[in-house]
Design an enzyme around this catalytic site. Structure first.
Site, PDB file in Angstrom:
ATOM      1  N   TYR A 131       0.990  -1.627  -0.017  1.00 46.66           N
ATOM      2  CA  TYR A 131      -0.108  -0.194   0.289  1.00 46.66           C
ATOM      3  C   TYR A 131       0.997   1.201  -0.536  1.00 46.66           C
ATOM      4  O   TYR A 131       1.782   1.660   0.701  1.00 46.66           O
ATOM      5  CB  TYR A 131      -0.908   0.138   1.136  1.00 46.66           C
ATOM      6  CG  TYR A 131      -2.623  -0.428   0.826  1.00 46.66           C
ATOM      7  CD1 TYR A 131      -3.087   0.338  -0.504  1.00 46.66           C
ATOM      8  CD2 TYR A 131      -2.652  -1.634   1.370  1.00 46.66           C
ATOM      9  CE1 TYR A 131      -4.195  -0.115  -0.168  1.00 46.66           C
ATOM     10  CE2 TYR A 131      -4.184  -1.725   1.400  1.00 46.66           C
ATOM     11  CZ  TYR A 131      -5.156  -1.362  -0.101  1.00 46.66           C
ATOM     12  OH  TYR A 131      -6.195  -1.604  -0.097  1.00 46.66           O
ATOM     13  N   GLU A 141      -0.655   4.936  -0.570  1.00 49.51           N
ATOM     14  CA  GLU A 141      -1.470   5.663  -0.465  1.00 49.51           C
ATOM     15  C   GLU A 141      -0.537   7.322  -0.541  1.00 49.51           C
ATOM     16  O   GLU A 141       0.678   6.704   0.390  1.00 49.51           O
ATOM     17  CB  GLU A 141      -2.732   5.918   0.128  1.00 49.51           C
ATOM     18  CG  GLU A 141      -3.947   5.221  -0.627  1.00 49.51           C
ATOM     19  CD  GLU A 141      -3.940   3.947   0.842  1.00 49.51           C
ATOM     20  OE1 GLU A 141      -3.546   3.877   1.249  1.00 49.51           O
ATOM     21  OE2 GLU A 141      -5.522   4.419   0.601  1.00 49.51           O
ATOM     22  N   ASP A 193      -6.864  14.445 -24.986  1.00 50.86           N
ATOM     23  CA  ASP A 193      -6.763  13.228 -24.272  1.00 50.86           C
ATOM     24  C   ASP A 193      -5.837  12.071 -25.779  1.00 50.86           C
ATOM     25  O   ASP A 193      -6.406  11.509 -26.491  1.00 50.86           O
ATOM     26  CB  ASP A 193      -8.563  11.998 -24.305  1.00 50.86           C
ATOM     27  CG  ASP A 193      -8.613  10.625 -23.974  1.00 50.86           C
ATOM     28  OD1 ASP A 193      -7.241   9.645 -23.692  1.00 50.86           O
ATOM     29  OD2 ASP A 193      -9.117  10.433 -23.171  1.00 50.86           O
ATOM     30  N   THR A 210      -3.982   6.879 -21.936  1.00 47.89           N
ATOM     31  CA  THR A 210      -3.597   5.112 -21.218  1.00 47.89           C
ATOM     32  C   THR A 210      -2.328   5.068 -21.559  1.00 47.89           C
ATOM     33  O   THR A 210      -1.784   5.752 -22.306  1.00 47.89           O
ATOM     34  CB  THR A 210      -4.460   4.101 -21.991  1.00 47.89           C
ATOM     35  OG1 THR A 210      -3.946   4.598 -23.655  1.00 47.89           O
ATOM     36  CG2 THR A 210      -5.771   4.863 -21.813  1.00 47.89           C
ATOM     37  N   LYS A 226      -2.051   1.730 -25.205  1.00 47.34           N
ATOM     38  CA  LYS A 226      -2.062   1.512 -26.659  1.00 47.34           C
ATOM     39  C   LYS A 226      -0.457   1.558 -27.744  1.00 47.34           C
ATOM     40  O   LYS A 226       0.203   0.691 -27.557  1.00 47.34           O
ATOM     41  CB  LYS A 226      -3.204   2.459 -26.880  1.00 47.34           C
ATOM     42  CG  LYS A 226      -4.050   2.033 -25.774  1.00 47.34           C
ATOM     43  CD  LYS A 226      -5.702   2.900 -26.803  1.00 47.34           C
ATOM     44  CE  LYS A 226      -6.934   2.413 -25.496  1.00 47.34           C
ATOM     45  NZ  LYS A 226      -7.437   3.376 -24.775  1.00 47.34           N
ATOM     46  N   ARG A 234      -1.393  -2.250 -18.646  1.00 48.19           N
ATOM     47  CA  ARG A 234      -2.840  -1.267 -18.791  1.00 48.19           C
ATOM     48  C   ARG A 234      -3.265  -0.111 -17.846  1.00 48.19           C
ATOM     49  O   ARG A 234      -2.638  -0.291 -16.726  1.00 48.19           O
ATOM     50  CB  ARG A 234      -3.955  -2.619 -18.248  1.00 48.19           C
ATOM     51  CG  ARG A 234      -4.867  -1.816 -18.668  1.00 48.19           C
ATOM     52  CD  ARG A 234      -6.146  -3.550 -19.352  1.00 48.19           C
ATOM     53  NE  ARG A 234      -5.492  -3.066 -20.415  1.00 48.19           N
ATOM     54  CZ  ARG A 234      -6.265  -3.293 -20.710  1.00 48.19           C
ATOM     55  NH1 ARG A 234      -6.863  -2.793 -21.092  1.00 48.19           N
ATOM     56  NH2 ARG A 234      -5.624  -3.623 -22.623  1.00 48.19           N
TER      57      ARG A 234
HETATM   58  N1  DSN Z   1     -11.803   0.508 -25.082  1.00 53.83           N
HETATM   59  C1  DSN Z   1     -10.587   1.567 -25.476  1.00 53.83           C
HETATM   60  C2  DSN Z   1     -10.631   1.794 -27.790  1.00 53.83           C
HETATM   61  O1  DSN Z   1     -11.063   0.433 -27.136  1.00 53.83           O
HETATM   62  O2  DSN Z   1     -10.342   2.625 -27.644  1.00 53.83           O
HETATM   63  C3  DSN Z   1     -10.962   2.856 -25.364  1.00 53.83           C
HETATM   64  O3  DSN Z   1     -10.951   3.521 -24.081  1.00 53.83           O
END
Ligand code: DSN
Length: 422
Positions: free
Chosen positions: A59, A61, A205, A231, A234, A240
Site C-alpha cells: 500500500y 497511498e 486525451d 492510457t 495502446k 494497462r
Molecule cells: N476501449 C478503448 C478503445 O478501444 O478505444 C478506449 O477506452
C-alpha cells in the site's frame, strides 16, 4: 534468456492447474491470431513481469515522500522514475502516473478543473470520441453539461469552423480533443486558439496516439493543451493504466489531489513500476522506428482494403487506425457479423459505428482496425497485403464455415515466425 512465460505457467501448474490452463489458453490465442484491435498491443516480457512482480504487495497511498504507509522507500523510487521518464518522453513539467486507467485519468482531470454543471465541448462517441468525454450514462454526461461537436459530414474530418462557432455560442469551460476512432492528425494548436478565444481550457486525451506523440510521429499536444490525459497500454505499449500530464504548477497540485484522495485509493505500484519500464523502452530510438512502422503498416492495410472495394472514413489514415465502412463492399454486411466471422478465422478486431451510422452501436456498419500489435510482432507492409486479403476473403464469403476454417489454419501457420515477447 529463460522463457519467463513458460516458467510462470510451470509455477501455476504446480499450484493452480485450473488457472494455468486458462492462462496457457490465452497465450496460445494471442500467439496464433492476428490482433487488429487498435487499442491493444503486446508488451515486452520485462513489462509483463514487472507488472506481475512483488511490487503488488504494497500500500502506498499518497505520493513519493508523502505516503500514508511505512516501507515505501522503493515505491517512491519507482514512482519518481516513472514520473521523470514520462516528463522526458512527452516534454512536459508534471506527470501523475497513478490513474488506474484512462477513464479514471479523465475523471480526475474533470474534477481538477470543473464544477458539476459546467459546460464541456467534445466529440461524441458516435463520431469517434470516448465515453468518458460526455456519454450520457457515463460520469461525464451525468455531472457536466456536454455540448457535442461533430465531424464535417463530407470530409469526415474535424470541422474547426463549426467547433469555433459552438465554442463561441456555448462558452465551455473545457474543450476536449483526442479520440478513440479518428484516423487523422489532430491540430492541437488550432484547438488551443479556439479555447483561448472563449476562455476555455484545452484537454487532449491522447490515449490512442500517445506512442506516436511521444516519438514525433504525431504532433505533440504540448505546449497547446493545458491538460493531457492518456492510457499507457495502446501505442505507448506499456502496462494497462492511465496518466495525467500538464505544464501548469497550479493545475498539477489540483490533479494530484483529485487522483488521490479524490478518485482513487492505493496506487497499483506493480503497474507503476511497469510504467517506468515501458517509458524507458519508449525513450529508446527503436521505439520511434516502431511507431513509424505502425503508421506505414496502417497505410498499407488501408490501401489494400480500398483496392478491394471498402470505403475508409475520411479517405484513409495518418495514424495507427482506420475506420472501415463495409457498405460499399456489401450493403448487407454489418460490423457485428464481420467481427464474429473474422474471430472464427483468427482475426481479432471490433465492430465500430461510422459517422452518421444508420445502424445501432451493437450492429454498426463499420470495423475499426489498428496496427500497433501486429507491428510489435514484426509484421511489415508486405504482410498487410496478406492481412487485407484474409479480411476480404472472410467477409466476402459471409463467414462461410469452410473459408473461416481454412483462413484460421493459414493464419496459425503464418503466425509461427512472429512469436509474442515472452
Ligand atoms: N476501449 C478503448 C478503445 O478501444 O478505444 C478506449 O477506452
Amino acid at each position: 534468456m529463460p522463457n519467463m512465460s513458460d516458467q510462470l505457467l510451470a509455477l501455476l501448474g504446480g499450484c493452480d492447474s485450473e488457472l494455468a490452463k486458462i492462462l496457457a489458453g490465452e497465450r496460445t490465442r494471442q500467439e496464433t491470431t492476428l490482433e487488429l484491435i487498435a487499442s491493444e498491443n503486446h508488451v515486452s516480457a520485462a513489462v509483463t513481469h514487472a507488472a506481475g512482480s512483488w511490487m503488488t504487495n504494497k500500500y502506498a497511498e499518497g505520493y513519493p515522500g508523502k505516503r500514508y504507509y511505512g516501507g515505501c522507500e522503493f515505491h517512491d523510487l519507482a514512482e519518481n522514475l516513472a514520473r521523470d521518464r514520462a516528463k522526458q518522453l512527452f516534454g512536459c513539467k508534471f506527470a501523475n502516473v497513478q490513474p488506474h486507467c484512462g477513464a479514471n485519468a479523465n475523471i480526475a482531470a474533470f474534477m481538477a478543473v470543473l464544477n458539476p454543471g459546467d459546460t464541456v465541448l467534445s466529440l461524441p462517441i458516435k463520431s469517434g470520441g470516448h465515453l468518458s468525454h460526455g456519454l450520457k450514462v457515463n460520469f461525464s454526461g451525468t455531472f457536466y453539461k456536454i455540448v457535442d461537436y461533430g465531424l464535417d459530414p463530407t470530409t469526415e474530418r474535424l470541422d474547426f469552423d463549426e467547433i469555433e462557432r459552438l465554442a463561441i455560442e456555448h462558452k465551455p469551460k473545457l474543450i476536449i480533443c483526442g479520440y478513440s476512432a479518428y484516423s487523422r492528425v489532430i491540430d492541437f494548436a488550432r484547438f488551443r486558439a479556439i479555447a483561448d478565444m472563449v476562455g476555455a481550457l484545452l484537454m487532449a486525451d491522447i490515449a490512442h496516439i500517445a506512442g506516436l506523440c511521444a516519438t514525433g510521429v504525431h504532433p505533440s499536444p504540448f505546449p497547446h493543451a493545458q491538460l493531457v490525459t492518456t492510457t499507457t497500454h495502446k501505442t505507448l505499449r506499456g502496462p494497462r493504466g492511465g496518466m495525467i500530464m500538464t505544464n501548469d504548477e497550479e493545475l498539477a497540485t489540483k490533479i494530484d489531489r483529485k487522483v488521490f484522495p479524490g478518485v482513487q485509493g492505493g496506487p497499483l505500484m506493480h503497474i507503476i513500476a511497469a510504467k517506468a519500464l515501458a517509458f524507458g523502452e519508449a525513450l529508446q530510438p527503436s521505439f520511434k522506428t516502431y511507431c513509424q512502422q505502425v503508421v506505414k503498416n496502417a497505410q498499407a492495410l488501408a490501401a489494400e482494403l480500398q483496392a478491394r472495394g471498402y470505403r475508409l472514413c475520411s479517405g484513409g489514415t495518418d495514424n495507427h487506425l482506420m475506420l472501415v465502412d463495409l457498405r460499399p463492399r456489401d450493403a448487407d454486411l454489418t460490423g457485428a457479423d464481420a467481427e464474429k466471422w473474422l474471430e472464427k478465422a483468427g482475426i481479432i478486431c471490433n465492430k465500430n459505428g461510422i459517422p452518421n451510422d444508420p445502424r445501432s452501436p451493437v450492429v454498426t456498419s463499420g470495423l475499426r482496425l489498428g496496427t500497433p500489435a501486429l507491428t510489435t510482432r514484426g509484421l511489415g507492409e508486405a504482410d498487410m497485403k496478406r492481412v487485407g486479403e484474409w479480411l476480404d476473403r472472410v467477409m466476402g464469403s459471409k463467414g462461410d464455415a469452410e473459408t473461416c476454417t481454412n483462413v484460421r489454419e493459414e493464419i496459425r501457420e503464418f503466425c509461427k515466425p512472429f512469436p509474442l515477447p515472452h
